[in-house]
Design an enzyme around this catalytic site. Structure first.
Site, PDB file in Angstrom:
ATOM      1  N   CYS A   1       4.818   4.481  -4.217  1.00 44.48           N
ATOM      2  CA  CYS A   1       4.701   3.687  -5.442  1.00 44.48           C
ATOM      3  C   CYS A   1       3.486   4.107  -6.255  1.00 44.48           C
ATOM      4  O   CYS A   1       3.543   4.189  -7.493  1.00 44.48           O
ATOM      5  CB  CYS A   1       4.640   2.199  -5.093  1.00 44.48           C
ATOM      6  SG  CYS A   1       6.235   1.521  -4.537  1.00 44.48           S
TER       7      CYS A   1
ATOM      8  N   GLN B   1       0.816  -1.212   0.000  1.00 43.96           N
ATOM      9  CA  GLN B   1       0.000   0.000   0.000  1.00 43.96           C
ATOM     10  C   GLN B   1       0.854   1.269   0.000  1.00 43.96           C
ATOM     11  O   GLN B   1       0.466   2.303   0.533  1.00 43.96           O
ATOM     12  CB  GLN B   1      -0.943  -0.002   1.203  1.00 43.96           C
ATOM     13  CG  GLN B   1      -2.077  -0.999   1.092  1.00 43.96           C
ATOM     14  CD  GLN B   1      -3.013  -0.691  -0.069  1.00 43.96           C
ATOM     15  OE1 GLN B   1      -3.215   0.459  -0.437  1.00 43.96           O
ATOM     16  NE2 GLN B   1      -3.585  -1.737  -0.653  1.00 43.96           N
ATOM     17  N   SER B   2       2.007   1.196  -0.634  1.00 42.11           N
ATOM     18  CA  SER B   2       2.924   2.333  -0.671  1.00 42.11           C
ATOM     19  C   SER B   2       2.313   3.540  -1.380  1.00 42.11           C
ATOM     20  O   SER B   2       1.934   3.466  -2.554  1.00 42.11           O
ATOM     21  CB  SER B   2       4.212   1.917  -1.385  1.00 42.11           C
ATOM     22  OG  SER B   2       5.000   3.044  -1.714  1.00 42.11           O
ATOM     23  N   ASN B   3       2.241   4.664  -0.675  1.00 45.01           N
ATOM     24  CA  ASN B   3       1.813   5.921  -1.298  1.00 45.01           C
ATOM     25  C   ASN B   3       2.823   6.360  -2.353  1.00 45.01           C
ATOM     26  O   ASN B   3       2.459   6.895  -3.403  1.00 45.01           O
ATOM     27  CB  ASN B   3       1.671   7.014  -0.245  1.00 45.01           C
ATOM     28  CG  ASN B   3       0.589   6.724   0.755  1.00 45.01           C
ATOM     29  OD1 ASN B   3      -0.532   6.401   0.400  1.00 45.01           O
ATOM     30  ND2 ASN B   3       0.907   6.844   2.042  1.00 45.01           N
TER      31      ASN B   3
END
Length: 330
Positions: free
Chosen positions: A79, A75-77
């Protein structure tokens, strides 16, 4: 002498507003809390990462790269923002994601796919043990296809990316002047260290006369002190020495991490609900919810003095709320 600012793309909607949190401030009864709305830097590329990526994508393009490889959690912002901006700029994006995806995509991961990013998934143990090799193997793989790749570390936090928040401090200086305030404390979430590094340099360079405090959302205070110093050292190596480097004070508070990175306790979910209902502003459980909760607790402890203005940097992350939907009572 301060290093010259490198090339930068205009990707974010700037300047972002600085707003008072009137209801929260009344409830505290001592300090006035202000929020720098960097959740409004763009629509789908929103948050703090886009400020860093303006400089990183400019460097990648200047070096003739047609591919950008970066990494993060499912859930990387960062990325998600990289995938969105890559689609806008016509660049190939390859994401190295930590963790095993579920049967259905949600939040940032869903958006990564919608933006057309190539995704490679790795179990957590393999990811941490082999990340450097995974990056180099992908660079070689793209080179064999006749493509040139630019690699970006976790959170776009390096000597290039910190320019985003060095530059943001000039914006903050104008915000403070317009609001007629002189805050002594600036608070941000620290997850990869780059935002705090940029703010720490920028606050001194732009004469904000405020201490930057990073609220750790993973790892401990010493890790972030070392990481912030590392990013600033790399910045100086790339762009030139700065005479005020030794004046920087790095403040990290690591008491509000919760169970671990990406997981939050009930107090964080209740804080997110409280801010949403009191101010109409959405925080997230991974970064800003923890940082805001920590700031409120530190106000109660007296860390920021008996009164005064405190500025909270809203670094975005709204899409990360949805995978946590079962934790909210509303």
């Amino acid at each position: 002498m301060f290093p010259s600012t490198p090339d930068r793309l205009s990707l974010a909607l700037l300047p972002t507003p600085l707003q008072p949190l009137s209801s929260i401030s009344r409830q505290l009864g001592s300090h006035r809390i202000w929020i720098k709305r960097d959740d409004l830097t763009e629509a789908v590329s929103s948050g703090n990462k886009i400020r860093k990526l303006e400089f990183i994508f400019a460097a990648a393009i200047a070096n003739g790269c047609d591919t950008v490889i970066t990494c993060g959690g499912l859930q990387s912002n960062h990325c998600r923002a990289t995938a969105a901006l890559g689609a806008r700029l016509g660049l190939n994006i390859h994401l190295i994601l930590r963790g095993e995806p579920g049967p259905e995509s949600d939040g940032n991961l869903l958006l990564d796919k919608l933006f057309g990013a190539k995704i490679s998934y790795y179990p957590e143990r393999e990811y941490f043990a082999n990340l450097k090799t995974i990056f180099s193997d992908l660079v070689d793989e793209y080179a064999q296809r006749g493509r040139k790749a630019w690699t970006v570390p976790t959170g776009a936090s390096d000597g290039v990316g910190i320019w985003g928040y060095i530059h943001a401090c000039e914006e903050l200086r104008h915000n403070f002047k317009q609001a007629g305030i002189a805050p002594q404390h600036i608070v941000c979430a620290s997850g990869s260290g780059g935002t705090q590094a940029g703010l720490t340099v920028g606050a001194v360079a732009h004469h904000l006369n405020a201490q930057v405090h990073g609220m750790a959302v993973c790892d401990d205070a010493q890790y972030f002190i070392d990481k912030v110093n590392e990013d600033i050292d790399e910045w100086q190596q790339r762009y030139g020495q700065w005479s005020l480097r030794q004046q920087l004070q790095i403040s990290v508070i690591d008491d509000y991490i919760g169970p671990c990175y990406g997981e939050a306790g009930p107090e964080i979910y209740r804080t997110i609900e409280h801010v949403a209902r009191s101010e109409g502003i959405l925080l997230d459980p991974v970064y800003t919810g923890k940082a805001f909760y920590g700031m409120l607790k530190e106000v109660q402890k007296g860390t920021f003095g008996e009164s005064g203005d405190i500025v909270f940097i809203h670094t975005g992350g709204s899409f990360g709320v949805f995978p946590h939907r079962n934790h909210f009572t509303g």
